[in-house]
Design a protein around this motif. Structure first.
Motif: not given
Length: 296
Positions: A54-66, A97-105
């Motif tokens: 499953i393709p997955g992507f970790k997406i973080c805005a500047e200064n977002a926590q993971d 939110s200040g947090f990273c996103v993990f999105s899947i296809d």
């Protein structure tokens, strides 16, 4: 429609995408081009993190926590959509939110049918747990079909006695595959999705499965024991009455629900937040909700 911004965007959408014509593969291209047309330019850190196949992507805005994660499921009527065309929304949720996103296809119909997409979403959550993210550090979020999959994932986790995430955010979810709400009539012409498109997607996705199967239509599920929910819906959505009915059932089931009804807004208006102020505010509210829930 009283909102001039929304009216102008709705006109662009209706001119840009052939919702009732063409094959599903052309529709996917139309969706992608349309969504990218309304995307803002952001500096995002995007890292590929596949979950098995499953393709997955970790997406973080500047200064977002993971150390906390928003597990995101895109929209597209179960037949279209991807992280690529929802990257703008993912970035805004990360930023707010200040947090990273993990999105899947997750797998799409017609190549794959129900419940393949549900299984992919469930697997992505279990993958996060396996990789050291605790359930209390996860918020599941989704828009349109992704909102449905967020609810389906919660139900699957609960029924399999897996620890549930801290909360979930559902933007314009499809909650009843029967599409019997009166707003299907009263909001006709006010929304950019149509009953014909909804029924076609339902047929392609379910391929003979029951329309009232709880993992396809969460409104028919036992909702007891679900974590807190945020639900956002526009007053001009065809799915409005179905979503309100689901909200009322969730409250009756003692689920903590933050419900937002946005005046004059159509389906998945948050996608078009670069041009619609309400979309910006709704996305900001979702980000604030996520930040608050993950800080508890």
């Amino acid at each position: 429609m009283n909102n001039k911004q929304a009216e102008e965007v709705l006109n662009v959408i209706n001119k840009s995408i052939s919702l009732s014509q063409g094959n599903i593969f052309q529709l996917r291209k139309d969706f992608e081009q349309l969504y990218l047309k309304f995307s803002s330019k952001h500096e995002l850190n995007v890292k590929i993190q596949n979950v098995s196949d499953i393709p997955g992507f970790k997406i973080c805005a500047e200064n977002a926590q993971d150390d906390h994660i928003i597990l995101f499921f895109h929209g597209g009527s179960f037949t279209a959509g991807s992280t690529k065309d929802h990257l703008d929304l993912c970035g805004k949720l990360s930023r707010e939110s200040g947090f990273c996103v993990f999105s899947i296809d997750y797998r799409l119909a017609p190549e794959h049918k129900f419940p393949d997409a549900v299984e992919d979403c469930l697997m992505s959550y279990l993958w996060l747990l396996k990789n050291g993210i605790e359930a209390s550090q996860i918020i599941i979020a989704g828009i349109s079909a992704g909102g449905t999959l967020a609810l389906s994932t919660l139900l699957s986790l609960r029924d399999n006695e897996v620890e549930l995430p801290r909360a979930a955010v559902c933007m314009s979810p499809l909650v009843d595959m029967l599409f019997e709400g009166h707003s299907m009539v009263t909001n006709k012409g006010k929304d950019w999705i149509t009953q014909e498109r909804l029924e076609k997607s339902r047929r392609i996705y379910l391929k003979g499965n029951s329309l009232t199967q709880p993992l396809a239509s969460p409104i028919y599920a036992d909702l007891h024991g679900l974590p807190p929910l945020m639900i956002q819906v526009g007053s001009h959505e065809l799915l409005l009455d179905d979503i309100i009915k689901f909200y009322e059932k969730a409250v009756d089931s003692n689920v903590e629900v933050t419900f937002e009804l946005w005046k004059d807004m159509f389906h998945s208006f948050q996608i078009f937040s670069s041009c619609i102020e309400e979309g910006q505010n709704a996305t900001r509210n979702a980000g604030k909700y996520i930040k608050h829930m993950l800080s508890l």
